[in-house]
Design a protein around this motif. Structure first.
Motif, PDB file in Angstrom:
ATOM      1  N   SER A   1      38.780  32.173  42.892  1.00 36.22           N
ATOM      2  CA  SER A   1      38.753  33.291  41.962  1.00 36.22           C
ATOM      3  C   SER A   1      39.311  34.555  42.591  1.00 36.22           C
ATOM      4  N   GLY A   2      40.080  35.299  41.792  1.00 38.45           N
ATOM      5  CA  GLY A   2      40.533  36.612  42.211  1.00 38.45           C
ATOM      6  C   GLY A   2      39.979  37.700  41.306  1.00 38.45           C
ATOM      7  N   GLN A   3      38.972  37.364  40.499  1.00 34.64           N
ATOM      8  CA  GLN A   3      38.437  38.325  39.544  1.00 34.64           C
ATOM      9  C   GLN A   3      37.775  39.492  40.267  1.00 34.64           C
ATOM     10  N   GLN A   4      37.657  40.610  39.564  1.00 34.00           N
ATOM     11  CA  GLN A   4      37.180  41.831  40.197  1.00 34.00           C
ATOM     12  C   GLN A   4      35.763  41.687  40.755  1.00 34.00           C
ATOM     13  N   SER A   5      34.899  40.976  40.075  1.00 27.15           N
ATOM     14  CA  SER A   5      33.528  40.826  40.555  1.00 27.15           C
ATOM     15  C   SER A   5      33.461  39.999  41.833  1.00 27.15           C
ATOM     16  N   ALA A   6      34.379  39.049  42.003  1.00 26.72           N
ATOM     17  CA  ALA A   6      34.406  38.256  43.235  1.00 26.72           C
ATOM     18  C   ALA A   6      34.762  39.132  44.423  1.00 26.72           C
ATOM     19  N   LEU A   7      35.711  40.044  44.238  1.00 29.04           N
ATOM     20  CA  LEU A   7      36.092  40.947  45.322  1.00 29.04           C
ATOM     21  C   LEU A   7      34.924  41.853  45.697  1.00 29.04           C
ATOM     22  N   ALA A   8      34.204  42.330  44.687  1.00 23.68           N
ATOM     23  CA  ALA A   8      33.043  43.184  44.960  1.00 23.68           C
ATOM     24  C   ALA A   8      31.932  42.407  45.649  1.00 23.68           C
ATOM     25  N   GLN A   9      31.700  41.175  45.193  1.00 24.01           N
ATOM     26  CA  GLN A   9      30.662  40.350  45.814  1.00 24.01           C
ATOM     27  C   GLN A   9      31.002  40.070  47.278  1.00 24.01           C
ATOM     28  N   ASP A  10      32.270  39.842  47.571  1.00 23.64           N
ATOM     29  CA  ASP A  10      32.687  39.633  48.955  1.00 23.64           C
ATOM     30  C   ASP A  10      32.371  40.857  49.807  1.00 23.64           C
ATOM     31  N   LEU A  11      32.629  42.043  49.274  1.00 20.38           N
ATOM     32  CA  LEU A  11      32.352  43.266  50.017  1.00 20.38           C
ATOM     33  C   LEU A  11      30.858  43.424  50.272  1.00 20.38           C
ATOM     34  N   LEU A  12      30.058  43.189  49.266  1.00 20.27           N
ATOM     35  CA  LEU A  12      28.603  43.272  49.440  1.00 20.27           C
ATOM     36  C   LEU A  12      28.116  42.279  50.489  1.00 20.27           C
ATOM     37  N   GLU A  13      28.596  41.050  50.405  1.00 17.70           N
ATOM     38  CA  GLU A  13      28.139  40.022  51.335  1.00 17.70           C
ATOM     39  C   GLU A  13      28.657  40.273  52.746  1.00 17.70           C
ATOM     40  N   LEU A  14      29.840  40.860  52.866  1.00 18.82           N
ATOM     41  CA  LEU A  14      30.326  41.262  54.184  1.00 18.82           C
ATOM     42  C   LEU A  14      29.389  42.300  54.793  1.00 18.82           C
ATOM     43  N   MET A  15      29.004  43.288  54.008  1.00 16.43           N
ATOM     44  CA  MET A  15      28.081  44.307  54.497  1.00 16.43           C
ATOM     45  C   MET A  15      26.743  43.692  54.892  1.00 16.43           C
TER      46      MET A  15
END
Length: 299
Positions: free
Chosen positions: A77-91
């Motif tokens: 997925s390249g959807q916007q929520s996936a990118l945000a979830q990746d950032l949260l999980e990285l943090m």
């Protein structure tokens, strides 16, 4: 060529590869690239921030560079929520409770979403081109012909021919986008080869194609993220202190005289238009990007 030490951290879907600069005890700043770019966009910014004592994290987004999906059957997925979830999980994986965020294009979208939905996680935000949340429920409404013309690549990606074209000609196609989107940037030809290898990721094409199809409701998203997409459909405001940087010469989304995004920012907010700058804001205008970050961090 400067060597950039790489680190990797595991999230629920990814092994995210990132570059880290500065002391581990410094206040964290996360710098996020867009499409079709890479962490090289921040080569002149990350070391300068690190030199002043900040901990600087520059990840490769999903589908770029050494970042990899853990499981073969996971939706690319390249959807916007996936990118945000990746950032949260990285943090979360790096035990970062709060950070300052800077991003543009896809990276700016992730940063804006986290700032909107989880403001307690974001001290301040530098965003390329303002409010980057996609208004997907209204995405099928036609735009002005000039805007539709600039989005030709998105419609290309909606077709099988576009998938084949991106697969077979990814470096040439992405280089063309660099030229079209930053038409007055003299260093584009010299800098492009530094980012191009990041597009050789085996998931790059799938993630890119899904991103541009999902935003127009031509592809289904990750069902586990539907709750976030529903929240984003309400176009939530951003309350954290924000500076929006807009390239006056941006070939895909040129800065308008009137700031149409201002109503989405409910906290301290400033818009700065950068003359002679295109779409690749941090790489074309590192001094202006660095100044925006420091202006927010020092207040």
């Amino acid at each position: 060529m400067i060597e950039h030490p790489l680190k990797t951290v595991r999230t629920t879907q990814l092994d995210i590869t990132y570059e880290e600069h500065g002391p581990a005890t410094g206040y964290p700043i996360i710098l996020l690239h867009g499409f079709p770019y890479s962490p090289r966009a921040y080569d002149a910014i990350a070391p300068a921030l690190a030199a002043t004592g900040y901990r600087v994290i520059v990840p490769y987004l999903r589908g770029y560079g050494p970042t990899r999906f853990i499981n073969a059957d996971t939706l690319r997925s390249g959807q916007q929520s996936a990118l945000a979830q990746d950032l949260l999980e990285l943090m979360d994986a790096l035990s970062i409770k709060q950070a300052s965020l800077c991003g543009y294009d896809w990276g700016g979208r992730a940063a804006c979403i986290v700032a909107a939905l989880w403001p307690e996680r974001v001290r301040c935000l530098v965003t390329g081109d303002g409010y980057n949340l996609q208004d997907i429920p209204h995405s099928t409404l036609p735009l002005a012909p000039e805007s539709e013309h600039r989005y030709w690549y998105q419609y290309y990606f909606h077709t099988p021919r576009g998938v084949a074209g991106l697969t077979e000609n990814r470096r040439a196609l992405c280089e063309l986008l660099w030229k079209l989107w930053s038409p007055t940037w003299a260093d584009s030809a010299a800098r492009y080869p530094l980012s191009a290898p990041a597009f050789d990721n085996p998931d790059f094409v799938d993630v890119v194609i899904h991103s541009y199809r999902h935003r127009y409701m031509y592809a289904l998203g990750d069902p586990t993220l539907e709750w976030m997409e529903q929240a984003l459909s309400k176009q939530p405001g951003i309350s954290v202190p924000t500076i929006s940087l807009c390239g006056a010469d941006d070939g895909v989304g040129p800065a308008q005289d009137v700031d149409e995004d201002i109503g989405h920012f409910t906290g301290p907010y400033e818009r700065r238009i950068l003359p002679g700058v295109g779409h690749n804001i941090p790489e074309e205008a590192p001094d202006a990007t660095l100044k925006a970050l420091l202006d927010l961090l020092q207040h």
